[in-house]
Design a protein around this motif. Structure first.
Motif, mmCIF file in Angstrom:
data_model
loop_
_atom_site.group_PDB
_atom_site.id
_atom_site.type_symbol
_atom_site.label_atom_id
_atom_site.label_comp_id
_atom_site.label_asym_id
_atom_site.label_seq_id
_atom_site.Cartn_x
_atom_site.Cartn_y
_atom_site.Cartn_z
ATOM 1 N N GLU A 20 23.837 34.648 9.856
ATOM 2 C CA GLU A 20 25.359 34.907 10.335
ATOM 3 C C GLU A 20 26.658 34.224 9.528
ATOM 4 N N ALA A 21 25.730 33.521 8.545
ATOM 5 C CA ALA A 21 25.920 33.021 6.797
ATOM 6 C C ALA A 21 26.266 33.678 6.442
ATOM 7 N N GLY A 22 26.119 34.617 6.287
ATOM 8 C CA GLY A 22 25.580 35.710 5.091
ATOM 9 C C GLY A 22 25.461 35.217 3.850
ATOM 10 N N ALA A 23 24.661 34.382 4.234
ATOM 11 C CA ALA A 23 24.248 33.831 2.216
ATOM 12 C C ALA A 23 22.727 33.860 2.146
ATOM 13 N N GLU A 24 22.472 35.225 2.586
ATOM 14 C CA GLU A 24 21.180 35.626 2.349
ATOM 15 C C GLU A 24 21.009 35.308 0.746
ATOM 16 N N GLY A 25 21.997 35.999 -0.343
ATOM 17 C CA GLY A 25 21.415 35.679 -1.730
ATOM 18 C C GLY A 25 21.886 34.457 -2.188
ATOM 19 N N LYS A 26 22.302 33.031 -1.368
ATOM 20 C CA LYS A 26 21.987 31.887 -1.584
ATOM 21 C C LYS A 26 20.949 31.299 -1.375
ATOM 22 N N VAL A 27 20.162 31.486 -0.572
ATOM 23 C CA VAL A 27 18.419 31.075 0.327
ATOM 24 C C VAL A 27 17.494 32.209 -0.336
ATOM 25 N N SER A 28 16.516 31.436 -0.010
ATOM 26 C CA SER A 28 15.410 31.820 -0.930
ATOM 27 C C SER A 28 14.492 31.864 0.464
ATOM 28 N N LEU A 29 14.046 32.654 1.669
ATOM 29 C CA LEU A 29 13.352 32.611 2.719
ATOM 30 C C LEU A 29 11.345 32.544 1.805
ATOM 31 N N ASN A 30 10.725 31.801 2.246
ATOM 32 C CA ASN A 30 9.421 31.704 2.296
ATOM 33 C C ASN A 30 8.323 31.281 3.318
ATOM 34 N N GLN A 31 7.328 32.526 3.427
ATOM 35 C CA GLN A 31 6.434 32.545 4.618
ATOM 36 C C GLN A 31 5.196 32.113 4.190
ATOM 37 N N VAL A 32 5.417 31.230 5.378
ATOM 38 C CA VAL A 32 4.323 30.182 4.989
ATOM 39 C C VAL A 32 2.842 30.580 6.662
ATOM 40 N N PHE A 80 27.284 25.914 4.280
ATOM 41 C CA PHE A 80 28.200 27.490 4.742
ATOM 42 C C PHE A 80 28.738 27.373 5.996
ATOM 43 N N PRO A 81 30.103 26.440 5.881
ATOM 44 C CA PRO A 81 31.038 25.708 6.854
ATOM 45 C C PRO A 81 31.688 27.047 7.014
ATOM 46 N N ASP A 82 32.082 27.869 6.299
ATOM 47 C CA ASP A 82 33.024 29.542 6.986
ATOM 48 C C ASP A 82 32.543 30.090 7.520
ATOM 49 N N ALA A 83 30.887 29.670 7.897
ATOM 50 C CA ALA A 83 30.873 30.631 9.014
ATOM 51 C C ALA A 83 31.048 30.103 10.519
ATOM 52 N N GLY A 84 31.516 28.710 10.386
ATOM 53 C CA GLY A 84 31.830 28.310 11.858
ATOM 54 C C GLY A 84 30.333 27.684 12.750
ATOM 55 N N LEU A 85 29.649 28.484 12.050
ATOM 56 C CA LEU A 85 28.100 27.555 13.177
ATOM 57 C C LEU A 85 27.563 26.421 13.993
ATOM 58 N N ALA A 86 27.976 25.194 13.301
ATOM 59 C CA ALA A 86 28.894 23.790 13.745
ATOM 60 C C ALA A 86 29.873 23.507 13.798
ATOM 61 N N PRO A 87 30.755 22.745 14.818
ATOM 62 C CA PRO A 87 31.835 21.983 14.906
ATOM 63 C C PRO A 87 31.466 21.292 13.610
ATOM 64 N N VAL A 156 24.093 27.579 15.651
ATOM 65 C CA VAL A 156 23.363 26.837 15.220
ATOM 66 C C VAL A 156 22.518 27.371 16.619
ATOM 67 N N ALA A 157 22.605 25.907 18.000
ATOM 68 C CA ALA A 157 22.121 26.127 19.363
ATOM 69 C C ALA A 157 21.680 27.170 19.756
ATOM 70 N N ASP A 158 22.494 28.214 19.386
ATOM 71 C CA ASP A 158 22.021 29.858 20.517
ATOM 72 C C ASP A 158 21.025 30.396 19.710
ATOM 73 N N ALA A 159 21.145 30.090 18.013
ATOM 74 C CA ALA A 159 20.068 30.393 16.851
ATOM 75 C C ALA A 159 18.923 30.215 17.651
ATOM 76 N N TYR A 160 19.148 28.983 17.464
ATOM 77 C CA TYR A 160 17.343 28.041 17.931
ATOM 78 C C TYR A 160 16.813 28.887 19.565
ATOM 79 N N LEU A 161 18.105 28.796 20.788
ATOM 80 C CA LEU A 161 17.730 29.219 21.788
ATOM 81 C C LEU A 161 17.823 30.596 21.927
ATOM 82 N N MET A 162 17.619 31.220 20.718
ATOM 83 C CA MET A 162 17.530 32.594 20.999
ATOM 84 C C MET A 162 15.693 32.690 20.750
#
Length: 208
Positions: A20-32, A80-87, A156-162
């Protein structure tokens, strides 16, 4: 930064937030691996990063480790405040966000779904969870009537609920009983970032 996840765990919400933040290039997702507690691709013991062995976790660029989903999601939103995922922090709306993160985490994730999903839960624990489910879903359904999201916009609350509602299909909870929740699930799952995250994690889950 590094984000640690297991497919279709509550950490699905962190993948949604990243997309949602369009942050894929800035975040590494590591599977556990949730069983062996090792990080895919290197066999590193995940407990050296998070001693609890639970996902999600974030390791910041400064080397700080943040755990617990509500904290991780707010960290990502603030990163990533520009995404507006939290007040804004300190605002009344931010406390409303925290209210919903707490509700999803305690009333739904831990009280309802955790006993139903755990192979270690006995019949009594599962029955107690199902008995408590209706009251909590009734409350959520009432709140979502006439609303698009938990607060005034996707957060991000909606992300958690989903991530949590996605488990209903695995434990025999038919969300059609709660029309506002079912409509919310269908509506939010159609968001491009959410649909992408769900598809990718289902694929990873099946592969594991």
């Amino acid at each position: 930064m590094d984000v640690y996840f297991s497919p279709l765990a509550c950490s699905l919400s962190t993948r949604i937030a990243v997309y949602e933040a369009g942050a894929e290039g800035k975040v590494s997702l590591n599977q556990v691996d949730s069983k062996t507690k090792t990080i895919k691709g290197g066999g590193v013991d995940y407990r050296t990063i998070n001693a609890k062995g639970l996902v999600p976790a974030v390791r910041t660029d400064d080397g700080e480790v943040i755990t617990e989903n509500a904290a991780v999601l707010q960290y990502l939103a603030d990163a990533f405040p520009d995404a507006g995922l939290a007040p804004a922090a300190g605002s009344p709306e931010r406390y409303r966000l925290q209210q919903w993160l707490s509700f999803v985490g305690t009333e739904l994730h831990k009280l309802v779904f955790n006993p139903l999903l755990s192979s270690r839960s006995n019949d009594g624990a599962k029955a107690f969870a199902r008995e408590g489910a209706d009251e909590r879903f009734d409350y959520l359904n009432s709140h979502l009537e006439g609303r698009e999201y938990l607060i005034d916009r996707f957060s991000v609350a909606d992300a958690y609920l989903m991530a949590v509602l996605n488990w209903a299909q695995f434990v025999g909870i038919d969300l059609a009983k709660w029309p506002a929740i079912a409509a919310y699930r269908d509506r939010v799952s159609a968001r491009p970032a959410v649909a992408r995250a769900l598809k990718e994690e289902f694929t990873l889950f099946q592969a594991a």
